[in-house]
Write an enzyme that holds these catalytic residues in place. Structure first.
Site, PDB file in Angstrom:
ATOM      1  N   ASP A  10      -6.172  18.299   7.836  1.00  0.00           N
ATOM      2  CA  ASP A  10      -5.807  17.619   6.597  1.00  0.00           C
ATOM      3  C   ASP A  10      -5.359  16.212   7.023  1.00  0.00           C
ATOM      4  O   ASP A  10      -5.036  15.978   8.190  1.00  0.00           O
ATOM      5  CB  ASP A  10      -4.656  18.398   5.946  1.00  0.00           C
ATOM      6  CG  ASP A  10      -4.069  17.653   4.771  1.00  0.00           C
ATOM      7  OD1 ASP A  10      -4.830  17.251   3.887  1.00  0.00           O
ATOM      8  OD2 ASP A  10      -2.823  17.457   4.756  1.00  0.00           O
ATOM      9  N   ASP A  12      -3.227  13.544   4.765  1.00  0.00           N
ATOM     10  CA  ASP A  12      -1.896  13.137   4.296  1.00  0.00           C
ATOM     11  C   ASP A  12      -0.831  14.137   4.730  1.00  0.00           C
ATOM     12  O   ASP A  12      -0.839  15.292   4.297  1.00  0.00           O
ATOM     13  CB  ASP A  12      -1.879  13.058   2.755  1.00  0.00           C
ATOM     14  CG  ASP A  12      -2.868  12.047   2.198  1.00  0.00           C
ATOM     15  OD1 ASP A  12      -2.960  10.945   2.739  1.00  0.00           O
ATOM     16  OD2 ASP A  12      -3.552  12.374   1.206  1.00  0.00           O
ATOM     17  N   LEU A  45       2.629  19.044  -5.000  1.00  0.00           N
ATOM     18  CA  LEU A  45       1.446  18.178  -5.161  1.00  0.00           C
ATOM     19  C   LEU A  45       0.633  18.064  -3.875  1.00  0.00           C
ATOM     20  O   LEU A  45      -0.464  17.517  -3.882  1.00  0.00           O
ATOM     21  CB  LEU A  45       1.868  16.770  -5.598  1.00  0.00           C
ATOM     22  CG  LEU A  45       2.899  16.655  -6.716  1.00  0.00           C
ATOM     23  CD1 LEU A  45       3.153  15.197  -7.055  1.00  0.00           C
ATOM     24  CD2 LEU A  45       2.430  17.422  -7.955  1.00  0.00           C
ATOM     25  N   SER A  49      -5.478  17.629  -6.199  1.00  0.00           N
ATOM     26  CA  SER A  49      -6.077  16.355  -6.622  1.00  0.00           C
ATOM     27  C   SER A  49      -5.104  15.500  -7.439  1.00  0.00           C
ATOM     28  O   SER A  49      -4.080  15.971  -7.923  1.00  0.00           O
ATOM     29  CB  SER A  49      -7.328  16.622  -7.458  1.00  0.00           C
ATOM     30  OG  SER A  49      -6.932  17.129  -8.721  1.00  0.00           O
ATOM     31  N   SER A  53      -2.213  16.753  -9.926  1.00  0.00           N
ATOM     32  CA  SER A  53      -0.843  16.352  -9.592  1.00  0.00           C
ATOM     33  C   SER A  53      -0.155  15.772 -10.822  1.00  0.00           C
ATOM     34  O   SER A  53       1.005  16.090 -11.118  1.00  0.00           O
ATOM     35  CB  SER A  53      -0.852  15.276  -8.489  1.00  0.00           C
ATOM     36  OG  SER A  53      -1.438  15.769  -7.318  1.00  0.00           O
ATOM     37  N   SER A 117      -8.100  13.770  -0.758  1.00  0.00           N
ATOM     38  CA  SER A 117      -7.853  12.386  -1.190  1.00  0.00           C
ATOM     39  C   SER A 117      -9.122  11.559  -1.278  1.00  0.00           C
ATOM     40  O   SER A 117      -9.974  11.597  -0.390  1.00  0.00           O
ATOM     41  CB  SER A 117      -6.894  11.709  -0.207  1.00  0.00           C
ATOM     42  OG  SER A 117      -6.787  10.329  -0.532  1.00  0.00           O
ATOM     43  N   LYS A 118      -9.195  10.768  -2.352  1.00  0.00           N
ATOM     44  CA  LYS A 118     -10.311   9.824  -2.499  1.00  0.00           C
ATOM     45  C   LYS A 118     -10.052   8.568  -1.674  1.00  0.00           C
ATOM     46  O   LYS A 118     -10.915   7.705  -1.562  1.00  0.00           O
ATOM     47  CB  LYS A 118     -10.499   9.486  -3.978  1.00  0.00           C
ATOM     48  CG  LYS A 118     -10.937  10.698  -4.773  1.00  0.00           C
ATOM     49  CD  LYS A 118     -11.262  10.389  -6.209  1.00  0.00           C
ATOM     50  CE  LYS A 118     -11.908  11.622  -6.846  1.00  0.00           C
ATOM     51  NZ  LYS A 118     -11.984  11.584  -8.276  1.00  0.00           N
ATOM     52  N   LYS A 146      -8.195  21.813  -2.971  1.00  0.00           N
ATOM     53  CA  LYS A 146      -7.427  22.934  -2.429  1.00  0.00           C
ATOM     54  C   LYS A 146      -6.526  23.491  -3.549  1.00  0.00           C
ATOM     55  O   LYS A 146      -6.056  22.705  -4.354  1.00  0.00           O
ATOM     56  CB  LYS A 146      -6.558  22.438  -1.258  1.00  0.00           C
ATOM     57  CG  LYS A 146      -7.391  21.798  -0.137  1.00  0.00           C
ATOM     58  CD  LYS A 146      -6.525  20.986   0.803  1.00  0.00           C
ATOM     59  CE  LYS A 146      -7.380  20.171   1.766  1.00  0.00           C
ATOM     60  NZ  LYS A 146      -6.598  19.271   2.628  1.00  0.00           N
TER      61      LYS A 146
HETATM   62  C1  G6P Z   1      -4.060  14.822  -0.690  1.00  0.00           C
HETATM   63  C2  G6P Z   1      -2.576  14.775  -0.927  1.00  0.00           C
HETATM   64  C3  G6P Z   1      -2.256  14.980  -2.388  1.00  0.00           C
HETATM   65  C4  G6P Z   1      -3.054  13.998  -3.230  1.00  0.00           C
HETATM   66  C5  G6P Z   1      -4.535  14.196  -3.010  1.00  0.00           C
HETATM   67  C6  G6P Z   1      -5.382  13.198  -3.784  1.00  0.00           C
HETATM   68  O1  G6P Z   1      -4.486  16.127  -0.774  1.00  0.00           O
HETATM   69  O2  G6P Z   1      -1.904  15.785  -0.190  1.00  0.00           O
HETATM   70  O3  G6P Z   1      -0.883  14.800  -2.575  1.00  0.00           O
HETATM   71  O4  G6P Z   1      -2.779  14.178  -4.611  1.00  0.00           O
HETATM   72  O5  G6P Z   1      -4.787  14.022  -1.616  1.00  0.00           O
HETATM   73  O6  G6P Z   1      -5.169  11.916  -3.249  1.00  0.00           O
HETATM   74  P1  G6P Z   1      -5.744  10.569  -3.835  1.00  0.00           P
HETATM   75  O7  G6P Z   1      -5.540   9.585  -2.714  1.00  0.00           O
HETATM   76  O8  G6P Z   1      -7.205  10.799  -4.134  1.00  0.00           O
HETATM   77  O9  G6P Z   1      -4.974  10.251  -5.051  1.00  0.00           O
HETATM   78 MG    MG Z   2      -1.410  17.141   3.357  1.00  0.00          MG
END
Ligand code: G6P
Ligand code: MG
Length: 217
Positions: A10, A12, A45, A49, A53, A117-118, A146
């Site tokens: 993963d 973040d 969160l 996504s 969130s 994450s995008k 996830k």
């Molecule tokens: C990761 C983080 C989440 C976040 C998601 C989408 O999974 O753990 O906390 O909401 O990415 O991230 P983004 O950068 O697309 O908003």
């Molecule tokens: Mg993470």
């Protein structure tokens, strides 16, 4: 002894501490909307996504918002978040993480990113890992975030390794669940370290070396 051919990380909260920036950006939006938000809610969160969130954050709102408003809020949060990301540099990659990745690669372990994450590719560029991994799958490529295993299954497919020979490293309960549902063993770090569904409970990132070399069962 379990033999893993690859690891899917993963991003973040595992490779770098962008999880703290997600918190700050959501907090700024929640404060502006007058919605209660704290670190405990933030932990829910992890791994899910942006829009999912937002729905969790708005559970504490007295107002009901339209889909168009929600998309604007998500965009606003992302702008706050990107302002924090712009300041990131290779100095935000810890020596422990970088050295461990280098050793794992040297011993022939395939390395991938599996992130909801995008912004994942942008973050990897900022911290100097833009061309480092054998595969990167992010939130732009998946239909279900996830705890659905899609992101990890696609990453394993790109590595050309079956899930039972891949280890997933996660800081999110949703990520550990995704790994287990996809047939992967999981190592939990940070918030997910205590997960009963993780096979390994990591205090330090470099413990992965012993797991991969078979020095830790
Ligand atoms: C990761 C983080 C989440 C976040 C998601 C989408 O999974 O753990 O906390 O909401 O990415 O991230 P983004 O950068 O697309 O908003
Ligand atoms: Mg993470």
């Amino acid at each position: 002894m379990k033999h893993y051919q690859g690891i899917i990380f993963d991003l973040d909260g595992v490779i770098c501490h962008t999880d703290a920036y997600h918190y700050l950006a959501w907090k700024k939006l929640a404060d502006r909307l007058g919605v209660y938000f704290d670190k405990q809610i933030n932990n829910r969160l992890r791994g899910i996504s942006r829009m999912e969130s937002l729905d969790i954050i708005l559970e504490n709102s007295k107002n009901v918002y339209t889909d168009a408003e929600k998309h604007e809020f998500a965009e606003e949060k992302n702008e706050y978040y990107r302002q924090l990301l712009v300041q990131m540099s290779p100095a935000d990659l810890s020596a422990d993480v970088k050295n461990t990745l280098d050793i794992l690669r040297k011993i022939g372990c395939k390395l991938a990113i599996g992130s909801s994450s995008k912004n994942a590719r942008y973050i990897l560029e900022r911290i100097g890992l833009g061309h480092y991994f054998d595969a990167v799958v992010d939130g732009n490529e998946i239909q279900h975030s996830k705890p659905d295993p899609e992101v990890f299954l696609l990453a394993a497919q790109r590595l050309g390794i079956v899930s039972s020979s891949c280890l997933v490293v996660e800081d999110a309960a949703a990520g550990i669940e995704a790994a287990v549902r996809g047939g992967f063993d999981a190592a939990g770090l940070g918030d997910a370290r205590v997960s009963p569904f993780a096979k390994y409970h990591l205090i330090q990132f470099d413990e992965l070396i012993d797991i991969i070399t078979g020095n830790r069962k």
